[in-house]
Design a protein around this motif. Structure first.
Motif, PDB file in Angstrom:
ATOM      1  N   LYS A  20      -1.755   2.750   3.355  1.00 26.53           N
ATOM      2  CA  LYS A  20      -2.198   1.872   4.432  1.00 26.53           C
ATOM      3  C   LYS A  20      -1.156   0.764   4.644  1.00 26.53           C
ATOM      4  O   LYS A  20      -0.628   0.199   3.689  1.00 26.53           O
ATOM      5  N   GLN A  21      -0.905   0.438   5.918  1.00 26.08           N
ATOM      6  CA  GLN A  21       0.059  -0.605   6.269  1.00 26.08           C
ATOM      7  C   GLN A  21      -0.481  -1.974   5.860  1.00 26.08           C
ATOM      8  O   GLN A  21      -1.643  -2.299   6.100  1.00 26.08           O
ATOM      9  N   LEU A  22       0.379  -2.796   5.236  1.00 29.26           N
ATOM     10  CA  LEU A  22       0.004  -4.157   4.860  1.00 29.26           C
ATOM     11  C   LEU A  22       0.347  -5.111   6.001  1.00 29.26           C
ATOM     12  O   LEU A  22       1.353  -4.945   6.699  1.00 29.26           O
ATOM     13  N   TYR A  23      -0.512  -6.141   6.196  1.00 33.02           N
ATOM     14  CA  TYR A  23      -0.308  -7.140   7.235  1.00 33.02           C
ATOM     15  C   TYR A  23      -0.396  -8.528   6.611  1.00 33.02           C
ATOM     16  O   TYR A  23      -1.051  -8.720   5.588  1.00 33.02           O
ATOM     17  N   THR A  24       0.271  -9.503   7.268  1.00 32.52           N
ATOM     18  CA  THR A  24       0.110 -10.910   6.890  1.00 32.52           C
ATOM     19  C   THR A  24      -0.782 -11.570   7.924  1.00 32.52           C
ATOM     20  O   THR A  24      -0.516 -11.518   9.130  1.00 32.52           O
ATOM     21  N   PHE A  25      -1.881 -12.172   7.456  1.00 31.01           N
ATOM     22  CA  PHE A  25      -2.815 -12.914   8.304  1.00 31.01           C
ATOM     23  C   PHE A  25      -2.736 -14.372   7.861  1.00 31.01           C
ATOM     24  O   PHE A  25      -3.435 -14.798   6.953  1.00 31.01           O
ATOM     25  N   GLY A  26      -1.822 -15.130   8.531  1.00 30.50           N
ATOM     26  CA  GLY A  26      -1.514 -16.464   8.011  1.00 30.50           C
ATOM     27  C   GLY A  26      -0.696 -16.317   6.739  1.00 30.50           C
ATOM     28  O   GLY A  26       0.384 -15.728   6.722  1.00 30.50           O
ATOM     29  N   ARG A  27      -1.224 -16.854   5.628  1.00 31.22           N
ATOM     30  CA  ARG A  27      -0.565 -16.711   4.327  1.00 31.22           C
ATOM     31  C   ARG A  27      -1.228 -15.657   3.450  1.00 31.22           C
ATOM     32  O   ARG A  27      -0.910 -15.542   2.269  1.00 31.22           O
ATOM     33  N   ILE A  28      -2.158 -14.877   4.018  1.00 33.19           N
ATOM     34  CA  ILE A  28      -2.917 -13.888   3.244  1.00 33.19           C
ATOM     35  C   ILE A  28      -2.376 -12.501   3.565  1.00 33.19           C
ATOM     36  O   ILE A  28      -2.048 -12.201   4.710  1.00 33.19           O
ATOM     37  N   VAL A  29      -2.290 -11.658   2.531  1.00 31.59           N
ATOM     38  CA  VAL A  29      -1.869 -10.265   2.710  1.00 31.59           C
ATOM     39  C   VAL A  29      -3.125  -9.396   2.759  1.00 31.59           C
ATOM     40  O   VAL A  29      -3.983  -9.478   1.872  1.00 31.59           O
TER      41      VAL A  29
ATOM     42  N   TYR B 214      -4.992  -5.389   4.246  1.00 31.59           N
ATOM     43  CA  TYR B 214      -4.835  -4.073   4.866  1.00 31.59           C
ATOM     44  C   TYR B 214      -6.195  -3.616   5.369  1.00 31.59           C
ATOM     45  O   TYR B 214      -7.234  -4.096   4.911  1.00 31.59           O
ATOM     46  N   ILE B 215      -6.171  -2.702   6.352  1.00 35.13           N
ATOM     47  CA  ILE B 215      -7.383  -2.270   7.041  1.00 35.13           C
ATOM     48  C   ILE B 215      -7.637  -0.818   6.687  1.00 35.13           C
ATOM     49  O   ILE B 215      -6.743   0.028   6.805  1.00 35.13           O
TER      50      ILE B 215
ATOM     51  N   GLY C 109      -6.615  -9.918  -3.979  1.00 40.62           N
ATOM     52  CA  GLY C 109      -7.093 -10.900  -4.932  1.00 40.62           C
ATOM     53  C   GLY C 109      -6.138 -11.051  -6.104  1.00 40.62           C
ATOM     54  O   GLY C 109      -4.955 -10.710  -6.027  1.00 40.62           O
ATOM     55  N   GLU C 110      -6.659 -11.584  -7.221  1.00 40.43           N
ATOM     56  CA  GLU C 110      -5.804 -11.762  -8.393  1.00 40.43           C
ATOM     57  C   GLU C 110      -5.456 -10.423  -9.038  1.00 40.43           C
ATOM     58  O   GLU C 110      -4.315 -10.217  -9.458  1.00 40.43           O
ATOM     59  N   LYS C 111      -6.406  -9.504  -9.107  1.00 41.62           N
ATOM     60  CA  LYS C 111      -6.160  -8.221  -9.763  1.00 41.62           C
ATOM     61  C   LYS C 111      -6.369  -7.046  -8.820  1.00 41.62           C
ATOM     62  O   LYS C 111      -5.636  -6.072  -8.902  1.00 41.62           O
ATOM     63  N   THR C 112      -7.354  -7.126  -7.949  1.00 40.58           N
ATOM     64  CA  THR C 112      -7.688  -5.990  -7.096  1.00 40.58           C
ATOM     65  C   THR C 112      -7.760  -6.462  -5.651  1.00 40.58           C
ATOM     66  O   THR C 112      -7.630  -7.652  -5.351  1.00 40.58           O
ATOM     67  N   TRP C 113      -7.973  -5.484  -4.752  1.00 40.65           N
ATOM     68  CA  TRP C 113      -8.173  -5.774  -3.331  1.00 40.65           C
ATOM     69  C   TRP C 113      -9.669  -5.916  -3.079  1.00 40.65           C
ATOM     70  O   TRP C 113     -10.454  -5.059  -3.465  1.00 40.65           O
ATOM     71  N   VAL C 114     -10.061  -7.005  -2.412  1.00 34.13           N
ATOM     72  CA  VAL C 114     -11.476  -7.342  -2.237  1.00 34.13           C
ATOM     73  C   VAL C 114     -11.827  -7.214  -0.752  1.00 34.13           C
ATOM     74  O   VAL C 114     -11.128  -7.770   0.107  1.00 34.13           O
TER      75      VAL C 114
END
Length: 761
Positions: free
Chosen positions: A723-732, A734-735, A744-749
Motif C-alpha cells: 500500500k502507498q504511504l502518504y503524509t497527512f501533515g506530519r503523520i504517515v 496508508y489507506i 504508531g509506536e510499534k504497529t499501524w493503528v
C-alpha cells in the motif's frame, strides 16, 4: 596442383608376416591368461582419491612461467585453429594452466598399456606415476578388509573352542546423575503406568512384571540370558550363586539410588543458595530505600516543627507568607514523594490558613481587584491536588487549595457582593476577570449562580424602561463573557418590559431603535424576529399607510422612519411591508400621472429617484424587482400608444432605453451574485461541477485536507504491505479498503477521519 595424368601410386601398409611369425604370436596370446584377483600385487589395487581441500597441485611452477610456451599449440598450424577457439569459449586464458584452480600440468597425460585383454582393473591399478604424483590417494582398503573379516567372523564358531570372556559394564557417577535427572523428568508419566501388569513370554519361562520400568531393568545386567539346558557335550557351570548375585545387584542398586539422591539434594541446596542470594539483594535494596525514606521524613519533620515553632505568638521571628511558600516549594522539589503522600490539607490548615487570613485582613476586592492574585496562584501550584478530577464542593477534605479558597477567600467575596449595586457592574466584572484563572471552577460557578445572578434578577424586576435613564444593556451585557447562557432566564422579562413600553411608541421616536439594537445579537434569531414582528412591524405598517405619494410635493419623513429599521427587521418583513403598504399607492400614482399627458423625462427622474431610496439588498429581492419591472411595463405601454408618441417625440426611445438599462443592471447584478457564490463555494473546496464530488476515500481525505490547510501527498518509493504511504501533515498514513491506518509506536493503528484531522492540527 596434382597431376591426374600420372599413374596411380599405392601407399604401403607394411609387409605381410610369414606363417611361423603368426604361430608365435598365437602362442604368446595363450600365455597372457587373466590373472586372478588374489595374484594381483597389493600395490596395483585401486585406491581412493584424496579430494576436497587436501588437494595440493604439484605444478605451481607452471603458473610462474618456468616452462616456455613457444611450442604450445604448434600443431594448430596445420588446422584452422578450432581448438584454441573452443578453449577460449570455455574460459581458457592464454598463458595460464587448465583446471578449476588454473593449476595445469607440465607433462602430457601418460597412457599405461594393459598386460592382457582383461577388463579395466583386472590386472591391478592402472594409474601412472604422474597421476599418483598429481592426485595423491588415501589407502583405506586395508581398514575395509579388516572390518569385513571382523563382521564375517561373527557368524562363525570360535575355531579355538575357548570360553567367552565375561563382559563387564561400568557406570560413572556422572552417568548415574544424568540418569537420575532423566528419571526425575519422566516420573510423572511413569506414575500413571506404575500399576500396569505385564506378562513377559519372551524367555524360556513366563515372567510377570508389575510395571514397564521393571522390563527396562531386565537387560541392564550383561550376559543375563537364561541358562541353556545341559546337553551331552556341555559342561556344568562351575560358579552359579543366584542369591549372591541378587544381593550384589541389590547393593549396587542401593548405591546408585544414594548417589542419585545425594546429587538431587546437592542441586537443591545450590538452587537454594542462588535464591537466598537474590533475596538478600532485594532486601538490601528495600533496606536502603527505607533508610532514605526515613532520612527524608526526618528532614521534613524538622522543617514542619520549625514552622510550628515560628507560628507561636511569642516567637521573635514570626513566619511570613513568602517564607512559608519557600518552605513548601522546598518540600515539593526535594521531598516530592513524602510531600505527595503526606496529608497536605492538615498541614496547610495549621500553617498557611492563619497567615492567609492575616494577608487578606484589610482587602477590598472592588477597589484593588488584583490584590493577592500572584500569591494565590503560587499557592495553587503548591497545594492543589493534580489527580483531582472532580470539581464539586465535596473535594474540600482532599484538596488543600480548594479548602483555602472556600474558607479564607470566599467570605470576603460574599461580603462585598452583598453590598454591591448591580448597575455598577464594571468593578465587579473586572474583579472576577482577574481571578477567573486562579479560582477553582466550582467556586466561580458558585459565585455567579448563587451571588451575582440573584442580584441581577432582582434588579431586572425593578427596572422600568420608560423611567430609567440608564439603558439596561449597559449593566447586563458586560456579564456575557463570564455568565453566557446563565443570563437566559433574564431575557424573557426584559422582552416583556420592552414590549409593554413599545405599545404607545411611534416610529418617529428613534430612541426605541437605540435601546433595541444592542439586543439583536444577544437574543436568539427566532426570539428576536418574533419580537420585531409583534411590536415593531405593525407600527411601521401604520406609518407607511399614512405616507402620501405626491410627485409635485413629496414628504419623505415617514418613508425614512421605516427604512431606518432595515438592519433591525429581516428583509422579508420589510419587503412584505413595502408590498402591502407602499407599492400599491406608488403604482396607482404612476398610472394616474401617465394618463394625464405627462412629461416623460419627469416620470423617468421620479422612477429613478424612488428606486435610489432602496438598498441593493432590498432591490435584489424578487418581489421588489417585479414591482419595478411592472412600473417599467406600464410606462412602455403608455408610450406605445399613438397619442402619447405624437404629443412628445422621443419619449418612446427614452423609455425603451430606460427599460433596457434597468434590465441590464438587474442581469449584471444577478451575474455578479452568482459569481460571488461560486467563488465562495470554490474557496470552501466544494466545486459546482460533478467532478469535484469525492469518488473514493482518498479523494475525500484530499478534500478534507484542503479545507483544513493540511498537506496531503504520497511518500515517493515508500510502501507498507504493497500500500502507498502518504503524509497527512506530519503523520504517515496508508489507506486499505476505506480505512485509514496511522503509524504508531510499534504497529499501524486504524483511526477515524476526524481523529486524523485533530492529530494533524
Amino acid at each position: 596442383s596434382r597431376d591426374y595424368s600420372a599413374p596411380v601410386n599405392f601407399i604401403s601398409a607394411g609387409l605381410k608376416k610369414s606363417a611361423a611369425e603368426d604361430l608365435s604370436e598365437e602362442d604368446s596370446d595363450e600365455d597372457e591368461k587373466p590373472v586372478k584377483q588374489e595374484e594381483i600385487p597389493k600395490e596395483f589395487v585401486p585406491k581412493k582419491l584424496k579430494t576436497g581441500g587436501n588437494f595440493k597441485p604439484s605444478q605451481k611452477g607452471f603458473v610462474g612461467g618456468t616452462k616456455s610456451f613457444v611450442d604450445f599449440g604448434s600443431w594448430e598450424r596445420h588446422t584452422k585453429g578450432i581448438g584454441q577457439k573452443l578453449l577460449q569459449k570455455m574460459g581458457y586464458v592464454p598463458g595460464r594452466g587448465l583446471g578449476k584452480n588454473a593449476q595445469g600440468i607440465i607433462n602430457p597425460i601418460e597412457a599405461k598399456q594393459r598386460k592382457g585383454k582383461g577388463a579395466v582393473g583386472a590386472y591391478g591399478s592402472e594409474r601412472t606415476s604422474q597421476s599418483l604424483q598429481d592426485f595423491p590417494v588415501v589407502d583405506s582398503e586395508e581398514e575395509a578388509e579388516e572390518e569385513f573379516q571382523k563382521e564375517l567372523s561373527q557368524w562363525r564358531k570360535d575355531p579355538n573352542g575357548g570360553k567367552k570372556k565375561p563382559k563387564y559394564s561400568y557406570k560413572t557417577v556422572e552417568e548415574l546423575k544424568a540418569k537420575g535427572r532423566i528419571n526425575k523428568q519422566l516420573s510423572a508419566p511413569q506414575k500413571e503406568l506404575s500399576q500396569v501388569k505385564v506378562i513377559d513370554m519372551t524367555g524360556r519361562e513366563q515372567k510377570v512384571y508389575y510395571s514397564y520400568s521393571q522390563i527396562s531393568h531386565k537387560h541392564n545386567i550383561p550376559d543375563d540370558s537364561p541358562q541353556q539346558p545341559l546337553g551331552k557335550d556341555s559342561k556344568p557351570q562351575g560358579f552359579a550363586l543366584p542369591e549372591l548375585e541378587h544381593n550384589l545387584q541389590l547393593l549396587i542398586d542401593i548405591t546408585e539410588q544414594e548417589i542419585i539422591q545425594n546429587d538431587r539434594q546437592l542441586q537443591y541446596e545450590r538452587d537454594m543458595v542462588v535464591n537466598l542470594t537474590h533475596e538478600i539483594q532485594k532486601m538490601s535494596e528495600v533496606l536502603s530505600h527505607e533508610e532514605t525514606a526515613i532520612n527524608n521524613l526526618s528532614k521534613v519533620l524538622e522543617m514542619v516543627e520549625e514552622c510550628e515553632r515560628r507560628m507561636q505568638p511569642s516567637c521573635e521571628n514570626p513566619l511570613t507568607l513568602d517564607e512559608c511558600a519557600k518552605i513548601f516549594e522546598t518540600l515539593q522539589d526535594k521531598y516530592y514523594e513524602e510531600y505527595r503522600m503526606s496529608d497536605r490539607v492538615d498541614l496547610a490548615v495549621a500553617i498557611v490558613y492563619p497567615l492567609m487570613k492575616d494577608y487578606f485582613k484589610n482587602w477590598d476586592p472592588l477597589k484593588d481587584c488584583t490584590y493577592g492574585t500572584e500569591i494565590i496562584a503560587k499557592w495553587k501550584s503548591l497545594l492543589e491536588n493534580d489527580q483531582l478530577l472532580s470539581h464539586s464542593g465535596q473535594d474540600l477534605s482532599t484538596d488543600a487549595f480548594h479548602r483555602l479558597m472556600w474558607e479564607i477567600w470566599m467570605p470576603y467575596v460574599r461580603n462585598i457582593v452583598a453590598q454591591w449595586q448591580p448597575r455598577n457592574c464594571g468593578s465587579m466584572v473586572d474583579f472576577l476577570d482577574s481571578w477567573v484563572n486562579v479560582v477553582p471552577v466550582w467556586i466561580l460557578d458558585n459565585i455567579l449562580d448563587q451571588l451575582i445572578f440573584p442580584k441581577l434578577q432582582k434588579e431586572v424586576e425593578s427596572w422600568n424602561p420608560l423611567t430609567d435613564t440608564v439603558p439596561i444593556h449597559s449593566w447586563i451585557h458586560p456579564w456575557l463573557p463570564l455568565m453566557q447562557a446563565r443570563l437566559e432566564p433574564l431575557y424573557s422579562p426584559i422582552r416583556n418590559k420592552l414590549a409593554n413600553a413599545l405599545q404607545k411608541w411611534h416610529p418617529s421616536d428613534s430612541s426605541a431603535k437605540l435601546i433595541l439594537q444592542p439586543w439583536k445579537d444577544v437574543f436568539t434569531p427566532g426570539s428576536w424576529e418574533a419580537f420585531m414582528v409583534k411590536n415593531i412591524v405593525p407600527k411601521l405598517g401604520m406609518c407607511l399607510n399614512e405616507l402620501i405619494i405626491n410627485p409635485h410635493q413629496q414628504h419623505m419623513d415617514a418613508f425614512y422612519w421605516v427604512i431606518d429599521w432595515e438592519g433591525m427587521i429581516s428583509v422579508s418583513s420589510l419587503v412584505g411591508l413595502l408590498e402591502k403598504h407602499f407599492f400599491p399607492k406608488w403604482l396607482q400614482v404612476l398610472c394616474s400621472w401617465l394618463s394625464n399627458s405627462p412629461n416623460y423625462e419627469e416620470i423617468t427622474k421620479w422612477y429613478l429617484g424612488w428606486k435610489s431610496m432602496f438598498s441593493d439588498q432590498v432591490l435584489a429581492h424578487p418581489s421588489i424587482k417585479d414591482k419595478f419591472n411592472e412600473a417599467l411595463d406600464i410606462m412602455n405601454r403608455a408610450v406605445s400608444s399613438s397619442v402619447g408618441g405624437y404629443m412628445q417625440p422621443g419619449a418612446r426611445e427614452n423609455i425603451a432605453y430606460l427599460t433596457h438599462t434597468e434590465r441590464r443592471k438587474d442581469f449584471q447584478y444577478e451575474a455578479m451574485q452568482e459569481r460571488r457564490e461560486a467563488e465562495n463555494m470554490a474557496q470552501r473546496g466544494i466545486g459546482m461541477a460533478a467532478s469535484s464530488v469525492p469518488m473514493n476515500f482518498k479523494d475525500l481525505i484530499q478534500t478534507k485536507a484542503e479545507e483544513h490547510n493540511i498537506v496531503f501527498m504520497p511518500v515517493i518509493g515508500k510502501r507498507h504491505e504493497g500500500k502507498q504511504l502518504y503524509t497527512f501533515g506530519r503523520i504517515v498514513i496508508y489507506i486499505d479498503r476505506g480505512v485509514v491506518f496511522v503509524q504508531g509506536e510499534k504497529t499501524w493503528v486504524p483511526t477515524s477521519l476526524q481523529s486524523l484531522i485533530d492529530m494533524a492540527k
